[in-house]
Motif scaffolding. Structure first.
Motif, short mmCIF file in Angstrom:
data_model
loop_
_atom_site.label_atom_id
_atom_site.label_comp_id
_atom_site.label_asym_id
_atom_site.label_seq_id
_atom_site.Cartn_x
_atom_site.Cartn_y
_atom_site.Cartn_z
N MET A 137 4.73 20.33 -9.99
CA MET A 137 4.64 21.60 -10.71
C MET A 137 5.87 22.46 -10.39
SD MET A 137 0.60 22.57 -10.46
CE MET A 137 0.39 21.95 -8.79
N PRO A 138 6.93 22.32 -11.18
CA PRO A 138 8.15 23.09 -10.90
C PRO A 138 7.93 24.59 -10.92
CG PRO A 138 8.59 21.32 -12.46
CD PRO A 138 7.11 21.38 -12.29
N GLY A 139 6.87 25.06 -11.61
CA GLY A 139 6.61 26.48 -11.67
C GLY A 139 5.92 27.06 -10.45
N GLU A 140 5.61 26.21 -9.48
CA GLU A 140 4.95 26.68 -8.25
C GLU A 140 5.87 26.45 -7.06
OE1 GLU A 140 1.12 25.59 -5.44
OE2 GLU A 140 0.99 25.26 -7.60
N LEU A 141 6.16 27.50 -6.32
CA LEU A 141 7.06 27.40 -5.18
C LEU A 141 6.41 26.63 -4.04
CD1 LEU A 141 8.48 31.04 -5.10
CD2 LEU A 141 9.58 29.00 -6.04
N GLY A 142 7.21 25.84 -3.35
CA GLY A 142 6.74 25.17 -2.15
C GLY A 142 5.85 23.97 -2.37
N THR A 143 5.84 23.43 -3.58
CA THR A 143 5.00 22.26 -3.85
C THR A 143 5.52 21.04 -3.11
OG1 THR A 143 4.48 23.10 -6.05
CG2 THR A 143 4.06 20.77 -5.66
N VAL A 144 4.66 20.34 -2.41
CA VAL A 144 5.03 19.10 -1.72
C VAL A 144 5.24 18.02 -2.78
CG1 VAL A 144 4.26 17.32 -0.11
CG2 VAL A 144 3.77 19.73 0.35
N PRO A 145 6.34 17.28 -2.72
CA PRO A 145 6.59 16.24 -3.72
C PRO A 145 5.54 15.14 -3.70
CG PRO A 145 8.61 16.78 -2.54
CD PRO A 145 7.49 17.44 -1.80
N SER A 146 5.44 14.45 -4.81
CA SER A 146 4.58 13.29 -4.98
C SER A 146 5.41 12.15 -5.54
CB SER A 146 3.44 13.60 -5.97
OG SER A 146 2.66 14.69 -5.54
N ARG A 147 4.81 10.98 -5.65
CA ARG A 147 5.47 9.86 -6.32
C ARG A 147 4.47 9.18 -7.24
NH1 ARG A 147 7.66 7.08 -1.51
NH2 ARG A 147 7.24 9.12 -0.65
N GLY A 148 5.01 8.54 -8.26
CA GLY A 148 4.19 7.72 -9.15
C GLY A 148 4.22 6.28 -8.67
N LEU A 149 3.09 5.59 -8.78
CA LEU A 149 2.97 4.23 -8.27
C LEU A 149 2.22 3.39 -9.30
CD1 LEU A 149 3.53 2.65 -5.58
CD2 LEU A 149 1.17 3.22 -4.94
N VAL A 150 2.72 2.17 -9.53
CA VAL A 150 2.05 1.22 -10.41
C VAL A 150 1.71 -0.04 -9.62
CG1 VAL A 150 2.16 -0.10 -12.56
CG2 VAL A 150 3.40 2.06 -12.36
N LEU A 151 0.43 -0.36 -9.57
CA LEU A 151 -0.04 -1.56 -8.87
C LEU A 151 -0.61 -2.53 -9.90
CD1 LEU A 151 -2.04 0.20 -6.00
CD2 LEU A 151 0.34 -0.61 -5.92
N ARG A 152 -0.24 -3.81 -9.78
CA ARG A 152 -0.86 -4.83 -10.62
C ARG A 152 -1.83 -5.63 -9.76
NH1 ARG A 152 0.07 -6.24 -15.60
NH2 ARG A 152 2.17 -5.32 -15.62
N VAL A 153 -3.06 -5.74 -10.22
CA VAL A 153 -4.09 -6.44 -9.48
C VAL A 153 -3.87 -7.94 -9.57
CG1 VAL A 153 -6.58 -6.84 -9.28
CG2 VAL A 153 -5.72 -4.56 -9.85
N ALA A 154 -4.00 -8.62 -8.44
CA ALA A 154 -3.75 -10.06 -8.39
C ALA A 154 -4.70 -10.81 -9.32
CB ALA A 154 -3.92 -10.57 -6.97
N VAL A 155 -4.20 -11.88 -9.89
CA VAL A 155 -5.02 -12.70 -10.81
C VAL A 155 -6.12 -13.39 -10.04
CG1 VAL A 155 -4.97 -14.66 -12.38
CG2 VAL A 155 -3.12 -12.98 -12.43
N LEU A 156 -5.85 -13.79 -8.80
CA LEU A 156 -6.89 -14.39 -7.96
C LEU A 156 -7.23 -13.39 -6.87
CD1 LEU A 156 -5.53 -18.03 -7.61
CD2 LEU A 156 -7.40 -17.23 -9.05
N PRO A 157 -8.38 -12.69 -6.98
CA PRO A 157 -8.74 -11.67 -5.98
C PRO A 157 -8.77 -12.26 -4.58
CG PRO A 157 -10.20 -11.57 -7.88
CD PRO A 157 -9.39 -12.82 -8.04
N SER A 158 -8.29 -11.48 -3.63
CA SER A 158 -8.25 -11.94 -2.25
C SER A 158 -9.51 -11.52 -1.50
CB SER A 158 -7.03 -11.34 -1.54
OG SER A 158 -7.11 -11.55 -0.15
N PRO A 159 -10.09 -12.39 -0.69
CA PRO A 159 -11.25 -12.01 0.12
C PRO A 159 -10.93 -10.92 1.15
CG PRO A 159 -10.42 -14.16 0.79
CD PRO A 159 -9.70 -13.80 -0.47
N ARG A 160 -9.63 -10.71 1.40
CA ARG A 160 -9.26 -9.71 2.40
C ARG A 160 -9.48 -8.28 1.91
NH1 ARG A 160 -3.53 -10.87 5.02
NH2 ARG A 160 -4.17 -8.95 6.06
N LEU A 161 -9.69 -8.10 0.59
CA LEU A 161 -9.87 -6.77 0.05
C LEU A 161 -11.02 -6.03 0.71
CD1 LEU A 161 -9.25 -4.54 -2.00
CD2 LEU A 161 -10.67 -5.74 -3.64
N ARG A 162 -12.12 -6.75 0.92
CA ARG A 162 -13.31 -6.09 1.48
C ARG A 162 -13.44 -6.32 2.97
NH1 ARG A 162 -17.68 -7.37 -3.37
NH2 ARG A 162 -16.59 -6.19 -4.96
N GLY A 163 -12.48 -6.95 3.56
CA GLY A 163 -12.58 -7.22 4.99
C GLY A 163 -11.99 -6.11 5.80
#
Length: 219
Positions: A193-219
């Protein structure tokens, strides 16, 4: 003035300790949110839209707007050729504004960070703009989004730098090392928000989910 009000509202939201507090604050902000964020030059929705369009083919469906608020992204997704978008938000007041726009196939009043009532692989893509930030949702919200995104689908989100440096980037690295997701794009940090002073920056992120789900996800 509107910009002064939105700074106060946003500060209160960031300081909220419980999901119920966040919901109540957004309920009270719903009527003026769109206008005030426009004054602030709010960038997250447009950046997320651009990232999604770059990495997910036109027509992919269904999509989830996770933290939809008043539906800023939902309208644009329809214009860009994504025919079925569902909205999720913790605030009933915000969802009412989103519903009035008539662009969502379904609306879900739910909080991110816990278990979501969707089957595995339900969505072709997920957008979450301005949600992974102070006072909202941390890295604990990632696993459920990954679970409900179909293999090969994409998750587009923004992450505030304070959260990124406080374990979020490490969690992304763990998920990549485990073969759960691939980080296909990460923007440079930017001020949401450029109109607000002192805003902490952020970043945009794109994640692609693996075609074969890993069992480690819930571990």
């Amino acid at each position: 003035m509107a910009d002064n009000h939105h700074e106060g509202a946003l500060g209160a939201v960031y300081q909220a300790k419980r999901p119920e507090e966040v919901a109540a604050l957004y309920d009270g902000w719903a009527d003026t949110y769109d206008a005030e964020m426009a004054v602030a030059g709010y960038r997250h929705p447009s950046i997320c839209l651009a990232l999604l369009a770059r990495h997910l083919p036109r027509g992919a469906a269904p999509l989830l707007d996770a933290g939809a608020g008043t539906g800023l992204i939902g309208e644009w997704l329809g214009i860009m050729g994504y025919p079925h978008v569902e909205a999720l938000d913790i605030s009933e007041g915000m969802l009412a504004k989103a519903a009035a726009k008539g662009v969502y196939a379904a609306l879900h009043r739910l909080a991110l960070g816990g278990v979501l009532p969707f089957e595995d692989g339900r969505f072709a893509g997920i957008v979450s703009a301005g949600v992974f930030t102070t006072g909202h949702v941390g890295a604990e919200g990632l696993d459920e989004l990954i679970r409900i995104c179909r293999p090969g689908g994409v998750i587009v989100l923004t992450v505030k730098n304070t959260l990124w440096d406080d374990g979020f980037s490490a969690r992304i690295a763990e998920l990549e090392a485990g073969g759960v997701v691939t980080r296909v794009e990460e923007t440079e940090p930017y001020v949401s928000m450029p109109g607000e002073l002192g805003t902490v920056p952020s970043r945009g992120l794109v994640l692609r989910v693996a075609v074969l789900p890993s069992p480690r996800l819930r571990g």
